[in-house]
Scaffold this active site. Structure first.
Site, PDB file in Angstrom:
ATOM      1  N   SER A  19       0.871  -1.182   0.000  1.00 38.38           N
ATOM      2  CA  SER A  19       0.000   0.000   0.000  1.00 38.38           C
ATOM      3  C   SER A  19       0.898   1.220   0.000  1.00 38.38           C
ATOM      4  O   SER A  19       2.076   1.143   0.378  1.00 38.38           O
ATOM      5  CB  SER A  19      -0.941  -0.006   1.212  1.00 38.38           C
ATOM      6  OG  SER A  19      -0.216  -0.120   2.422  1.00 38.38           O
ATOM      7  N   GLU A  21       1.302   5.585   0.704  1.00 38.77           N
ATOM      8  CA  GLU A  21       0.785   6.794   1.337  1.00 38.77           C
ATOM      9  C   GLU A  21       1.204   8.024   0.544  1.00 38.77           C
ATOM     10  O   GLU A  21       2.356   8.164   0.128  1.00 38.77           O
ATOM     11  CB  GLU A  21       1.315   6.911   2.767  1.00 38.77           C
ATOM     12  CG  GLU A  21       0.814   8.163   3.486  1.00 38.77           C
ATOM     13  CD  GLU A  21       1.280   8.244   4.916  1.00 38.77           C
ATOM     14  OE1 GLU A  21       0.858   7.372   5.701  1.00 38.77           O
ATOM     15  OE2 GLU A  21       2.079   9.149   5.238  1.00 38.77           O
ATOM     16  N   ASP A 113      -1.025  14.946  15.405  1.00 40.29           N
ATOM     17  CA  ASP A 113       0.033  15.722  16.057  1.00 40.29           C
ATOM     18  C   ASP A 113      -0.565  16.938  16.749  1.00 40.29           C
ATOM     19  O   ASP A 113      -1.603  17.464  16.325  1.00 40.29           O
ATOM     20  CB  ASP A 113       1.063  16.190  15.026  1.00 40.29           C
ATOM     21  CG  ASP A 113       1.793  15.027  14.368  1.00 40.29           C
ATOM     22  OD1 ASP A 113       1.945  13.988  15.027  1.00 40.29           O
ATOM     23  OD2 ASP A 113       2.204  15.170  13.197  1.00 40.29           O
ATOM     24  N   HIS A 273       3.703  -1.055   3.784  1.00 42.40           N
ATOM     25  CA  HIS A 273       3.094   0.261   3.533  1.00 42.40           C
ATOM     26  C   HIS A 273       4.232   1.238   3.260  1.00 42.40           C
ATOM     27  O   HIS A 273       5.097   1.458   4.116  1.00 42.40           O
ATOM     28  CB  HIS A 273       2.285   0.711   4.752  1.00 42.40           C
ATOM     29  CG  HIS A 273       1.532   1.987   4.548  1.00 42.40           C
ATOM     30  ND1 HIS A 273       0.403   2.067   3.760  1.00 42.40           N
ATOM     31  CD2 HIS A 273       1.749   3.243   5.032  1.00 42.40           C
ATOM     32  CE1 HIS A 273      -0.056   3.307   3.770  1.00 42.40           C
ATOM     33  NE2 HIS A 273       0.753   4.043   4.535  1.00 42.40           N
TER      34      HIS A 273
END
Length: 301
Positions: A19, A21, A113, A273
């Protein structure tokens, strides 16, 4: 993991799943780079592609626009990031519903965050979800989403201990998390030890290793320092003296990341990922070394 003895993996590459990002673009030029990277990586048939969500919801509209376009214009399965930061429960629920209405069925649920950035204190919104486990439960309550969460092989920098951090992961699983994706790491022993401790706590969901090909060693080192990820001395040595040598740096980055994932595969790991930084070249090269090929070419053959 010791560097670098690049070799073919012993595992059947057909079982390897990846996968990717991405982050939502800020400018037309970044938009072009992003979609060029998506087009380059899409033929590798990833399990899903995720789109990040800026601190305090700062990229809310851009994230939504990117995942909506992925649904409309591609056959990819987008996963939208979502955080608890600087938003009420109802505001967050509105975002969840908007994702559902756009056709998104996978959310990456994160606490997020602090508004002041990494290194500042996290203060929950008084009318919002307090932690990621609360957000997971809310997402599951809105719709039948697949939910991924974060995991930290070297401990979240704010956690009192690794055991406390694993307890936080268990709370997310108990609320319905389907998968955990780790913060990036470079020493695979950190991942294997973490996995042993996670399984000992009765956590049985997939713990997918997050892999970052080092586009820029200085930037990666700075980010690692803020997120609690360590930089091995051997890795720093590999990039020593290459600040102004982009081509060699890319070759080293691809070799280092490929060695890391091949070692993980040899130990039975088959899901990865990749943090792409919206750049396809290194990630595509690593996937090629793993044996992944353009599935559209296979279909036409």
């Amino acid at each position: 993991m010791s560097p670098l003895t690049l070799r073919p993996s012993r595992q059947d590459t057909c079982s390897i799943r990846v996968s990717f990002e991405f982050f939502p673009p800020k400018t037309p030029e970044m938009e072009t780079t992003l979609w060029s990277s998506i087009e380059r990586l899409a033929p590798l048939d990833p399990q899903f592609v995720s789109v990040t969500y800026g601190a305090g919801g700062s990229t809310r509209e851009r994230t939504h626009a990117t995942v909506s376009r992925l649904v409309r214009e591609t056959n990819l399965r987008p996963a939208a990031h979502l955080t608890c930061v600087a938003a009420t429960k109802e505001e967050v629920n509105d975002v969840i519903r908007s994702y559902w209405d756009a056709g998104v069925r996978h959310v990456v649920a994160l606490r997020g965050d602090p508004v002041g950035g990494l290194g500042t204190a996290y203060v929950p919104h008084p009318g919002g979800y307090q932690q990621a486990c609360d957000l997971v439960a809310a997402i599951k309550g809105v719709g039948d989403f697949e939910v991924s969460v974060s995991a930290y092989p070297e401990k979240h920098p704010e956690a009192a201990s690794l055991d406390a951090d694993i307890d936080a992961l268990k709370a997310k699983v108990d609320c319905g998390a389907d998968r955990a994706i780790t913060q990036f790491f470079f020493d695979n022993d950190h991942y294997f030890r973490y996995l042993d401790r996670v399984r000992a706590k009765g956590i049985n969901i997939s713990i997918v290793p997050g892999i970052v090909p080092v586009q820029n060693f200085k930037q990666t080192s700075n980010f690692a320092a803020k997120t609690g990820a360590s930089i091995p001395a051997w890795l720093a040595a590999r990039f020593d003296g290459l600040d102004n040598d982009v081509d060699t740096r890319k070759l080293i980055a691809a070799a280092v990341a490929a060695e890391q994932v091949i070692d993980l595969v040899d130990h039975g790991v088959n899901e990865f990922h990749f943090y792409t930084m919206n750049r396809a070249d290194l990630v595509y090269a690593i996937c090629h070394l793993l044996g992944l090929r353009d599935h559209t070419v296979k279909a036409a053959a």
